[in-house]
Scaffold this motif. Structure first.
Motif, PDB file in Angstrom:
ATOM      1  N   UNK A  70       0.855  -1.178   0.000  1.00 11.67           N
ATOM      2  CA  UNK A  70       0.000   0.000   0.000  1.00 11.67           C
ATOM      3  C   UNK A  70       0.893   1.230   0.000  1.00 11.67           C
ATOM      4  N   UNK A  71       0.348   2.370   0.348  1.00 10.30           N
ATOM      5  CA  UNK A  71       1.128   3.598   0.518  1.00 10.30           C
ATOM      6  C   UNK A  71       0.334   4.537   1.400  1.00 10.30           C
ATOM      7  N   UNK A  72       0.914   5.679   1.722  1.00 11.74           N
ATOM      8  CA  UNK A  72       0.266   6.596   2.652  1.00 11.74           C
ATOM      9  C   UNK A  72      -1.035   7.156   2.093  1.00 11.74           C
ATOM     10  N   UNK A  73      -1.038   7.480   0.799  1.00 13.51           N
ATOM     11  CA  UNK A  73      -2.244   8.065   0.211  1.00 13.51           C
ATOM     12  C   UNK A  73      -3.411   7.088   0.260  1.00 13.51           C
ATOM     13  N   UNK A  74      -3.152   5.828  -0.087  1.00 16.20           N
ATOM     14  CA  UNK A  74      -4.221   4.827  -0.108  1.00 16.20           C
ATOM     15  C   UNK A  74      -4.722   4.520   1.296  1.00 16.20           C
ATOM     16  N   UNK A  75      -3.815   4.329   2.228  1.00 16.19           N
ATOM     17  CA  UNK A  75      -4.196   3.889   3.568  1.00 16.19           C
ATOM     18  C   UNK A  75      -4.737   5.018   4.429  1.00 16.19           C
ATOM     19  N   UNK A  76      -4.129   6.183   4.354  1.00 20.63           N
ATOM     20  CA  UNK A  76      -4.439   7.228   5.331  1.00 20.63           C
ATOM     21  C   UNK A  76      -5.157   8.450   4.764  1.00 20.63           C
ATOM     22  N   UNK A  77      -4.860   8.838   3.544  1.00 22.62           N
ATOM     23  CA  UNK A  77      -5.490  10.043   3.010  1.00 22.62           C
ATOM     24  C   UNK A  77      -6.875   9.749   2.431  1.00 22.62           C
ATOM     25  N   UNK A  78      -6.954   8.755   1.561  1.00 28.59           N
ATOM     26  CA  UNK A  78      -8.233   8.467   0.894  1.00 28.59           C
ATOM     27  C   UNK A  78      -9.266   7.885   1.831  1.00 28.59           C
TER      28      UNK A  78
END
Length: 264
Positions: free
Chosen positions: A51-59
């Motif tokens: 995953x990545x930060x955008x997928x896990x935490x931002x979106x």
């Protein structure tokens, strides 16, 4: 003190082995230069495998929920993922290497001590960082993880066949994790290095770091988390009708984490 110019921009921390780790700092929108609620450290968010930060935490609304609660947020892309460097050797992905990456991000961001929320593999990376430097973490939220490390039960030959040659493993959970990662453009060789290097990583935190477990009731990955929570004297929040993916989007998860990190 986090420089105002760094907020919302993608920055890079240099790891001990020279790899670059991409991270982002997001401050609360109210109050120019605010660092969050008085006395509250920034919150470090650590995503899981493939995953990545955008997928896990931002979106999923996590960054917005935390900044609305007055907290400065630090997100990062783990090595092998997202905007960070992607070495392929398994030795580049041991728990100790990953843990040192988190400390490098905190150092570069000018943060002496943080609260942290990890999900899935990210919780074990927080564990590694805490074992290296327990004074750097105040409280941790352990999401979607239990005593059993997932990769340790995977057949590496089958994982190699799927990642490098597109061959199904015959194991639904492995296929469910790896096939979407490849479809989304994940680096197959780097992901293989993660599986090999991280397999069997422990989940433990030094005494003095308070923890909260959050699991989805329909998620098999954190099986046994209740026993760990009881042994550690930690609270456990179980979210009904949520699996390993949908737990992340639950408002109940956000509310429990924010309340735990804000409590005295």
């Amino acid at each position: 003190m986090i420089p105002a110019a760094s907020r919302d921009a993608v920055l890079y921390a240099e790891a001990e082995d020279g790899e670059l780790i991409g991270y982002r700092v997001t401050a609360p929108r109210d109050g120019d230069g605010a660092e969050g609620a008085p006395g509250s450290p920034p919150v470090l968010l650590v995503h899981g495998f493939a995953s990545d930060a955008a997928t896990t935490w931002e979106r999923t609304g996590w960054v917005r929920a935390l900044t609305d609660a007055g907290r400065t947020v630090i997100t990062l892309d783990l090595r092998g993922h997202g905007a960070s460097d992607k070495p392929i050797a398994a030795a580049s992905y041991t728990p100790e290497v990953f843990g040192a990456d988190l400390l490098a991000v905190l150092d570069t961001a000018g943060v002496d001590r943080a609260d942290a929320i990890g999900y899935s593999m990210g919780t074990r990376i927080l564990s590694a960082a805490a074992l290296l430097a327990p004074e750097r973490l105040r409280r941790v939220v352990i999401g979607g993880a239990g005593p059993n490390e997932l990769f340790a039960s995977w057949d590496l030959d089958e994982v190699r066949g799927l990642l490098l040659r597109g061959e199904s493993t015959g194991h639904p959970l492995v296929d469910q994790v790896l096939k979407p990662a490849l479809s989304a453009g994940g680096d197959a060789e780097a992901l293989l290095g993660v599986v090999e290097g991280f397999a069997g990583a422990p989940l433990e935190f030094p005494r003095g770091i308070r923890s909260l477990f959050v699991v989805g009731e329909d998620d098999p990955v954190p099986a046994g988390a209740g026993g760990l929570a009881e042994a550690w004297g930690s609270e456990l929040v179980a979210i009904p009708r949520r699996d390993h993916v949908s737990t992340l989007t639950a408002r109940a998860f956000k509310d429990a984490a924010i309340a735990f990190l804000a409590s005295p």
